[in-house]
Enzyme design. Structure first.
Site, PDB file in Angstrom:
ATOM      1  N   TYR A  37       1.090  -9.508   0.138  1.00  0.00           N
ATOM      2  CA  TYR A  37       2.094  -9.122   1.126  1.00  0.00           C
ATOM      3  C   TYR A  37       2.485 -10.315   2.006  1.00  0.00           C
ATOM      4  CZ  TYR A  37       0.971  -4.204   0.098  1.00  0.00           C
ATOM      5  OH  TYR A  37       0.786  -2.998  -0.527  1.00  0.00           O
ATOM      6  N   GLU A  90       8.496   1.246   1.376  1.00  0.00           N
ATOM      7  CA  GLU A  90       8.408   1.885   0.055  1.00  0.00           C
ATOM      8  C   GLU A  90       9.786   1.999  -0.590  1.00  0.00           C
ATOM      9  OE1 GLU A  90       5.597   2.024  -1.095  1.00  0.00           O
ATOM     10  OE2 GLU A  90       4.444   1.865   0.743  1.00  0.00           O
TER      11      GLU A  90
END
Length: 615
Positions: A440, A356
């Site tokens: 991803y 993150e």
């Protein structure tokens, strides 16, 4: 078995949517907000002044705003999408194939109710289209001019379902993200008015001046600079809380040149901070307990994370960053992230923070349009995750390749037959797992394959130059490829097309080996549909590795250097040709084994036939 022996021996021996045409431009915004929160009712009243600058060559007669919280109710487009996908959708939005949004009680639905909006003092007509507000202007915004909007609204903080909301499963009272009427981005592709279905965001860079009036017992964690730490709870040991007659304190936050402003509030937060050398001041805002014990241990790892990213990609440009316990899973915002804090292990918590926090580069500073190109945001972030976590938590008996597990993850999913192209719009994947792999995993392996094609040192130069030219802007994949080709000298358009716009695969094999008196002749076969240059290695009985590079003519220029050793360059392999035969100057009594890509970067879907052993 021979494949594993070969890899181990190697480890021991080895010390687009079109980009903008014409001059680049980007829009600019400046928000000034006053927010009054009713913590008991989980509502707030908002006033906002927005200065908007049209730096485009176009004259605008409408503008659009995002109203994300309108999605959190039964019958919304997000609810419909989850219902239609059933068990194939995002598992966090459904239970046993049934949408969690469908059962939100009426008094816990999200809402953003616009009272009025004015432009330069003139009341404007607007219409709400689900999570998008279309505003008809009184005065067109001419090219290279600025206008001013004022608005008032009230909002209901929704029940916590996805990212935003109240009373999350770890007991955080309010996670307030994507919470204000946010002007949409406008660029060469037009207005970025994607409905909020649960995934990605996009916005112009903006300055923020936000005052939040809330019960004095609350502590707020936010992305920005707190301008009055001595007047509120939690940030200054000597603070004297300044409350009004309603026992509310005002929190004053500012931020410059950022995509959004997010915050969370809870009475039980603890605030800790530490300074990263040559980096930001990092804040940990969380409920301190036995369940969050790993937060304290994570601090030195997070310092190393920032130092790694600053050195290997580019400097973090903002003064602070906050890791805030809130939301679900993890989601990045400007100068902060909301994450679940009750980790099962230190490595798990650090891994979540690294990912993150990594979005500060590949989402916040390199502000891609996530709705159109989620693979750049998630994939490029994951590429650095692999390297950083490999350094912070080095696995035992590791081969010199931090990307091995990611490549294997792609190969495993490809074999399910569910793969969808990475180039699809983020919210338009038919399968939740296919979205995750496309964004991803394939975004990550996009860079891993470039690492293989151009060589690791060259890719490192490409990534740094990409940052230098495009941070605090809105780059596209075309901008990236332009820089990659310029630095490497290698034509890469073909690879970009295959990897992002198709689900075709790489598959090569050793077809035949013939031993001669003083040499060995090897024939390779191209089985898959994606052509690639080939790295081929021979291990000899003196425990030496000789690397050969078989270029592909479509690249026009060959790899010059790599972190995995020097290469002897052979004749190129035309991409239309199914087989390729070459001879190496080693006899049978000299060779132990040979094979394709002993570095294990090549995403070959059937690597078992890539090697041979001299028995």
């Amino acid at each position: 078995m021979i494949r594993n022996i070969f890899i181990l021996t190697f480890a021991i021996c080895a010390n687009f949517i079109s980009a903008q045409k014409g001059p680049y431009y980007q829009q600019a915004a400046s928000y000034k907000m006053n927010i009054d929160v009713d913590a008991k009712a989980l509502t707030y009243n908002g006033k906002q002044n927005l200065k908007y600058t049209n730096n485009s060559p176009d004259e605008l007669n409408v503008v659009y705003f995002h109203l994300y919280w309108n999605a959190f109710k039964p019958g919304s487009m997000m609810d419909q999408r989850v219902t239609n996908q059933g068990t194939n959708g995002d598992s966090r939005l459904q239970k046993d194939g049934i949408s969690r949004l469908a059962s939100i009680p009426k008094d816990k639905e999200g809402a953003q109710n616009i009272h009025w909006i004015k432009q330069n003092g003139k009341t404007l007509k607007f219409e709400i289209q689900e999570t998008i507000m279309k505003v008809y202007l009184a005065d067109n915004i001419k090219a290279n001019s600025t206008t001013n909007f004022e608005m008032e609204w009230d909002a209901k903080i929704p029940m916590q379902i996805r990212r935003s909301g109240s009373n999350n499963r770890e007991g955080i009272d309010m996670t307030v993200t994507q919470w204000y009427p946010k002007i949409a981005e406008y660029d060469y592709d037009g207005w970025a008015t994607f409905d909020y279905i649960g995934r990605e965001f996009h916005a112009p860079f903006a300055d923020f001046d936000v005052k939040i009036n809330i019960d004095k017992d609350y502590i707020i964690g936010a992305g920005g600079v707190l301008e009055n730490p001595t007047e509120v709870k939690g940030y200054d040991a000597n603070s004297k809380i300044k409350a009004d007659k309603n026992k509310k304190a005002t929190w004053h936050w500012t931020a410059k040149n950022m995509l959004d402003f997010a915050w969370a509030a809870d009475k039980d937060y603890t605030v800790e901070n530490f300074q990263v050398e040559n980096g930001p001041k990092v804040y940990f805002v969380y409920q301190k307990s036995e369940k969050t014990k790993y937060w304290e241990e994570a601090k030195p790892y997070i310092s190393r994370f920032y130092q790694y990213m600053n050195s290997n990609f580019g400097n973090y440009v903002y003064p602070t960053y906050s890791f805030i316990q809130g939301g679900d899973g993890g989601m990045e915002y400007g100068m902060c992230t909301m994450i679940l804090g009750e980790a099962r292990s230190l490595e798990g918590l650090v891994g979540l923070m690294v990912h993150e926090g990594g979005h500060s580069w590949n989402q916040q500073m390199m502000a891609y349009n996530e709705s159109m190109r989620p693979w750049m945001d998630e994939g490029f972030t994951s590429y650095y995750d692999d390297q950083i976590m490999n350094e912070l938590f080095p696995p035992e008996n590791a081969i010199p390749n931090p990307f091995y597990q990611s490549v294997q993850g792609y190969i495993k999913f490809n074999k399910t037959g569910k793969e969808e192209p990475a180039g699809w719009l983020g919210d338009h994947h038919d399968n939740g797992s296919a979205y995750s792999v496309a964004s991803y995993t394939k975004g990550n392996t996009f860079l891993i394959q470039l690492n293989y094609i151009v060589g690791a040192p060259t890719l490192n130069k490409i990534m740094k130059e990409f940052y230098n030219q495009w941070h605090l802007k809105h780059p596209t994949d075309r901008d990236f490829i332009h820089i990659a080709q310029e630095i490497s000298g290698i034509d890469l358009k073909w690879f970009h097309h295959y990897w992002i716009n198709t689900t075709k695969t790489i598959d090569y094999a050793v077809k035949d080996v013939k031993y001669n008196a003083t040499s060995t002749t090897i024939t390779l076969e191209k089985i898959g549909d994606i052509p690639m240059p080939i790295d081929f290695s021979i291990i000899t009985k003196d425990q030496k590795i000789t690397n050969f590079q078989i270029p592909m003519n479509m690249t026009r220029t060959w790899k010059k250097t790599d972190a995995y050793g020097d290469f002897k360059t052979l004749e190129y392999w035309p991409w239309t040709q199914k087989e390729y035969t070459f001879t190496v100057p080693f006899s049978k009594d000299q060779i132990i084994a040979g094979g394709i890509d002993v570095s294990q970067r090549l995403a070959d879907v059937n690597a078992e036939n890539n090697f041979f052993e001299n028995k």
